[in-house]
Design an enzyme around this catalytic site. Structure first.
Site, PDB file in Angstrom:
ATOM      1  N   GLU B  90       0.817  -1.214   0.000  1.00  0.00           N
ATOM      2  CA  GLU B  90       0.000   0.000   0.000  1.00  0.00           C
ATOM      3  C   GLU B  90       0.848   1.261   0.000  1.00  0.00           C
ATOM      4  O   GLU B  90       0.526   2.255  -0.652  1.00  0.00           O
ATOM      5  CB  GLU B  90      -0.954   0.003   1.196  1.00  0.00           C
ATOM      6  CG  GLU B  90      -2.005  -1.106   1.150  1.00  0.00           C
ATOM      7  CD  GLU B  90      -1.457  -2.489   1.498  1.00  0.00           C
ATOM      8  OE1 GLU B  90      -0.323  -2.573   2.016  1.00  0.00           O
ATOM      9  OE2 GLU B  90      -2.157  -3.491   1.235  1.00  0.00           O
ATOM     10  N   HIS B 159     -11.268  -5.296   8.659  1.00  0.00           N
ATOM     11  CA  HIS B 159     -12.077  -5.112   7.458  1.00  0.00           C
ATOM     12  C   HIS B 159     -13.256  -4.168   7.686  1.00  0.00           C
ATOM     13  O   HIS B 159     -14.124  -4.065   6.826  1.00  0.00           O
ATOM     14  CB  HIS B 159     -12.612  -6.456   6.948  1.00  0.00           C
ATOM     15  CG  HIS B 159     -11.544  -7.391   6.463  1.00  0.00           C
ATOM     16  ND1 HIS B 159     -10.708  -8.069   7.315  1.00  0.00           N
ATOM     17  CD2 HIS B 159     -11.171  -7.742   5.205  1.00  0.00           C
ATOM     18  CE1 HIS B 159      -9.873  -8.818   6.590  1.00  0.00           C
ATOM     19  NE2 HIS B 159     -10.132  -8.639   5.325  1.00  0.00           N
TER      20      HIS B 159
HETATM   21  C1  LIG Z   1      -1.621  -4.871   4.497  1.00  0.00           C
HETATM   22  C2  LIG Z   1      -2.643  -5.705   3.810  1.00  0.00           C
HETATM   23  N1  LIG Z   1      -3.030  -5.376   2.573  1.00  0.00           N
HETATM   24  C3  LIG Z   1      -3.995  -6.078   1.943  1.00  0.00           C
HETATM   25  C4  LIG Z   1      -4.580  -7.140   2.556  1.00  0.00           C
HETATM   26  C5  LIG Z   1      -5.714  -7.892   1.863  1.00  0.00           C
HETATM   27  N2  LIG Z   1      -5.288  -9.245   1.505  1.00  0.00           N
HETATM   28  C6  LIG Z   1      -5.540 -10.294   2.319  1.00  0.00           C
HETATM   29  S1  LIG Z   1      -4.827 -11.681   1.773  1.00  0.00           S
HETATM   30  C7  LIG Z   1      -4.203 -10.923   0.420  1.00  0.00           C
HETATM   31  C8  LIG Z   1      -3.354 -11.697  -0.542  1.00  0.00           C
HETATM   32  C9  LIG Z   1      -2.138 -12.241   0.119  1.00  0.00           C
HETATM   33  O1  LIG Z   1      -1.470 -13.092  -0.742  1.00  0.00           O
HETATM   34  P1  LIG Z   1      -0.269 -13.989  -0.262  1.00  0.00           P
HETATM   35  O2  LIG Z   1       0.662 -13.189   0.572  1.00  0.00           O
HETATM   36  O3  LIG Z   1       0.300 -14.633  -1.460  1.00  0.00           O
HETATM   37  O4  LIG Z   1      -0.915 -15.063   0.702  1.00  0.00           O
HETATM   38  P2  LIG Z   1      -2.053 -16.146   0.379  1.00  0.00           P
HETATM   39  O5  LIG Z   1      -3.367 -15.513   0.661  1.00  0.00           O
HETATM   40  O6  LIG Z   1      -1.886 -16.564  -1.030  1.00  0.00           O
HETATM   41  O7  LIG Z   1      -1.805 -17.255   1.327  1.00  0.00           O
HETATM   42  C10 LIG Z   1      -4.568  -9.582   0.401  1.00  0.00           C
HETATM   43  C11 LIG Z   1      -4.218  -8.637  -0.665  1.00  0.00           C
HETATM   44  C12 LIG Z   1      -4.149  -7.455   3.853  1.00  0.00           C
HETATM   45  N3  LIG Z   1      -4.663  -8.477   4.534  1.00  0.00           N
HETATM   46  N4  LIG Z   1      -3.190  -6.725   4.458  1.00  0.00           N
END
Ligand SMILES: Cc1ncc(C[n+]2csc(CCOP(=O)(O)OP(=O)(O)O)c2C)c(N)n1
Ligand SMILES: [Mg+2]
Lengths: 461, 366
Positions: B90, B159
């Site tokens: 972000e 959220h």
């Molecule tokens: C700081 C932040 N930004 C955005 C999110 C929203 N978000 C939750 S999971 C996710 C994707 C994460 O992907 P990854 O790190 O590959 O983990 P996975 O879910 O594939 O296990 C996002 C964008 C968040 N939880 N925290």
């Protein structure tokens, strides 16, 4: 082991010690002995093999009695550690930090053991096969993990649970992450790591508290040495670094495993955490489950590095990549990482190649961004079937053992179903109870206001 | 004026981009049932069509179309150069948007959820908010930070934050928050047109609400300046005479429901939708409170040091001699946002608003 105080200033006591060569084990080993003797090591003991092999080696320890409150740390410790460990492996520090040329794997997709020369055998990156007992115990957790994932997804579909980010397909990573740690070692999991959290011993229903919407977290992190499952991506990695640093200052040999996903490696906190851990030479394993996607965004849009494990060298730590659907390889790689970290060789980054076989969460529609053929190709590499064939072929998995394991997975699933069926609602008074160590005047007023409202509602019923 | 950027996607040439625009216009013509989400989506598409300097980026905004589908179809229509996914960071998203705004673009960026904007707070508070002032206006930052915010959807921790006070408290940021489908369209278009940075806060519980609107006629009215601006203009969502309910974003619908319930009890309440928290419309709100003599401010955010507190202070400063009772607040508690099962106890409810209205010292006037 004789200890003698050499010099004293206000804060730090320096002692020499001599020991027999067969006593030589690890820095952590010495630290433990000193701690028991009432000293808190402020840095790794400096061990000098002064008189050559065979005679009595000498060492220096900078430490202070437990009553003293000041701490000092050695500045060049990280660099020295890298040089020591790489020379122990007979390779350069760069070759120690760079991942092996290919990912480490032991089982092929059919569960056949790769030939010895292909199992992870580069100098400094050799991985012996874990013991049959360890493999069987891990397999049991794998079966339970799959059952937990599928049971929880079913509960979400039935509307009995708010959300569940499933690790279906990633269970081998989940299990290895828990089993590589000792009881006093810490784990810092994410929302997707419920199976790892359970495998480290947290009671299933305590894990489910947050997913069924009762409270933000349902277990005591201190009891299990498992931090809360983090949602704000990679923020927990720095907490992991802090836990490791505190333990180190106290002379404890705690190892910390900090988990995140592939997408999360783009966050600033990821980079800060790796750098801090390396600079302070801390025993942290950064375990990245590269499941190829961050919600809809494929890894190719997150990073153009040769691999995520390659990021390690930029911070001065060791990186390794491993087949994340190969439980045998995961146990070997994470096991070695934990050992190295515990011996004082600094942090390591382990990247596991795996796949999120289902949608991001129940709220996600994965068909919008990936092809079914891709999913099918990964289903063919399912960690469960591979491990089962290997164990069966090796004669390690008897029918009786398989039955026992299935039964214990069924028992966990039943715990989850029964727990989710109980229609307990949390007490609204809890809203105010934990904001501070004791509620402020304003919170007390607000608690009364809500209690009043609820009492009036009761009256009008 | 603005650098030209190809609006073609890899698959479609410019010709079909034209056709896409035409098709969208045809589809949007006439009064129809439109969701809040669709209005925002159309506002983005129209702004991108109108000015090639407008770009959209963030997490999952490309192929997926955003987790709330607000950017649905934009990549397909305008190409990956104009609506794209960034690496997941972000602070990086906001920081890069600043640079793009410095160099001729009008970036619109999406923070996936309220609490996930916090890693970007440094960039927002230290640079987005201050660049114009720091450079005595030589370096304006025309950019929009879209943030889905607030609760009411049974979301888990991180959220559901109502984070508007952080931004409103930071001088140099405009803070918009629509509560109707029509305003969703018009206010987003205005935010994108604004020479100043706008934090555009979208009440996520409203995404699926529907209204009868004609999006194409809204587009025409906006592009020909036929509609009065919403910036700095509160809306009278319901006219009344006995007391004023002041709300914004997710709380407007609750305030309106409370006013309907009060009407059954013989009280005629006015409901004001603040719309833009910054700049704040003192005039409309003061005028209403001077007329009614009573006011309640409603907001989901914890009440302490909140936007609601600021509104109460301003009303009191301006309307003291017209007030028959202290101005009251109905807000979230001073606690972190609760887990899904406790959400209903936290959020301002019709009953809580009616209780506050009852407490406005009616008997003493009678
Ligand atoms: C700081 C932040 N930004 C955005 C999110 C929203 N978000 C939750 S999971 C996710 C994707 C994460 O992907 P990854 O790190 O590959 O983990 P996975 O879910 O594939 O296990 C996002 C964008 C968040 N939880 N925290
Ligand atoms: Mg991922």
């Amino acid at each position: 082991m004789p200890l003698s105080a050499l010099s004293k200033n206000h804060h730090v006591v320096t002692v020499t010690f001599s020991f027999c060569l067969q006593d030589y084990r690890s820095h952590a080993h010495f630290s433990r002995i000193f701690r028991e003797a009432g000293y808190i090591s402020v840095a790794k003991p400096i061990i000098e093999l002064r008189n050559g092999l065979g005679s009595n080696p000498q060492g220096l320890l900078r430490c202070h009695p437990k009553s003293r409150k000041a701490w000092t740390v050695t500045i060049n410790e990280s660099r020295e550690a890298m040089e020591q460990v790489s020379s122990k492996f007979g390779i350069t520090p760069e070759d120690y930090m760079l991942p092996a040329r290919t990912e480490i794997h032991m089982l092929d997709v059919n569960g056949k053991l790769h030939p010895a020369g292909q199992q992870g055998a580069e100098p400094g990156h050799e991985y012996p096969l874990p013991s049959p007992a360890a493999l069987l115990a891990a397999y049991e957790q794998l079966v339970i993990g799959r059952r937990v994932n599928d049971q929880n997804s079913a509960l979400v579909r039935q509307g009995r649970m708010a959300v569940y980010p499933s690790s279906h397909g990633q269970e081998a990573c989940q299990v290895a992450a828990a089993l590589c740690l000792g009881e006093d070692d810490w784990m810092f999991p994410t929302y997707r790591d419920s199976v790892a959290v359970m495998a480290k011993g947290v009671a299933p229903m305590e894990v489910m508290t947050s997913f069924r919407g009762d409270w933000h977290s349902g277990y005591d992190p201190n009891q299990y040495k498992v931090s809360v499952q983090a949602t704000p991506l990679t923020t927990q990695l720095l907490h992991a670094v802090g836990v490791a640093h505190a333990a180190k200052l106290r002379g404890e040999d705690t190892v910390v495993l900090a988990m995140c996903g592939d997408g999360a490696t783009s966050e600033g906190d990821f980079h800060e955490a790796l750098n801090f851990a390396a600079v302070f030479n801390l025993p942290v394993i950064f375990f990245v489950q590269n499941n190829q996607y961050a919600i809809s965004v494929p890894l190719s849009q997150q990073s153009v590095a040769p691999s995520l494990a390659h990021k390690a060298v930029g911070y001065g730590m060791a990186g390794e990549r491993v087949d994340g659907n190969d439980l045998v390889a995961l146990l070997a790689v994470l096991g070695r990482a934990v050992r190295l970290a515990r011996e004082g060789n600094g942090p390591l980054l382990v990247e596991a190649h795996t796949y999120r076989m289902q949608a991001h969460t129940n709220a996600d529609d994965a068909t919008r961004y990936r092809e079914d053929a891709e999913v099918q190709a990964w289903i063919a590499k399912d960690p469960l079937t591979r491990m089962r064939s290997y164990l069966a072929d090796a004669g390690l998995l008897t029918e009786a053992a398989e039955e026992r394991i299935t039964a214990s997975a069924e028992a966990v699933a039943k715990t989850l179903r029964d727990g989710m069926n109980s229609e307990e609602t949390p007490d609204p008074a809890e809203l105010f109870a934990y904001v501070f160590s004791s509620p402020t005047t304003q919170l007390t007023e607000q608690a009364h206001m809500l209690a009043d409202e609820l009492a009036r509602e009761e009256d009008t019923k | 004026m603005s650098p030209s950027i190809s609006t073609s996607s890899p698959a479609n040439g410019n010709v079909s981009a034209e056709t896409a625009a035409q098709a969208a216009r045809t589809a949007n013509t006439g009064v129809q049932s439109v969701t809040f989400a669709k209005a925002l989506n159309t506002a983005l598409a129209d702004a991108m069509e109108h000015d090639s300097a407008v770009l959209m980026f963030g997490e999952d905004v490309g192929v997926l179309g955003g987790v709330f589908r607000i950017t649905d179809g934009l990549t397909k229509r305008f190409g990956t150069g104009r609506c794209f996914d960034t690496p997941l960071a972000e602070s990086g998203i906001v920081g890069m948007a600043i640079g793009m705004a410095m160099n001729g673009m009008r970036p619109v960026i999406e923070m996936q959820f309220d609490a996930f904007a916090y890693p970007a707070f440094e960039q927002i508070a230290s640079h987005v908010a201050k660049m114009h002032n720091r450079t005595k206006g030589k370096m304006p930052l025309p950019m929009v930070i879209r943030i889905p915010y607030a609760g009411g959807i049974g979301g888990v921790e991180h959220h559901c934050d109502s984070s508007e006070a952080y931004y409103a408290h930071t001088p140099g940021l405009k803070v918009f928050t629509p509560s109707t489908v029509k305003d969703a369209y018009l206010m987003l278009r205005e935010a994108i047109d604004s020479p100043d940075p706008v934090v555009f806060m979208e009440p996520k519980k409203l995404y699926w609400t529907k209204e009868q609107v004609d999006l194409e006629s809204l587009r025409l009215s906006h592009e020909t300046s036929m509609v009065p601006p919403t910036e700095g203009k509160a809306a009278i969502a319901r006219a009344g005479t006995d007391a004023t309910l002041i709300a914004y974003g997710p709380s407007v619908s609750t305030a309106l429901a409370a006013a309907e319930a009060a009407a059954l009890e013989g009280r005629n309440l006015e409901v004001i939708d603040v719309r833009t928290i910054v700049p704040f419309d003192d005039a409309t709100i003061s005028e209403s409170v001077r007329k009614t003599g009573r006011a309640v401010v409603i907001s989901e955010a914890p009440g302490f040091a909140s936007v609601a507190s600021e509104i109460v202070a301003r009303v009191q400063e301006r309307c003291f001699h017209s007030l028959a009772a202290p101005v009251l607040r109905v807000t979230g508690f001073d606690t972190p946002f609760p887990p899904p099962k406790l959400e209903k106890y936290f959020l301002p409810s019709v009953d809580r608003i009616l209780d506050a209205v009852d407490a406005l010292q009616w008997e003493e006037v009678a």
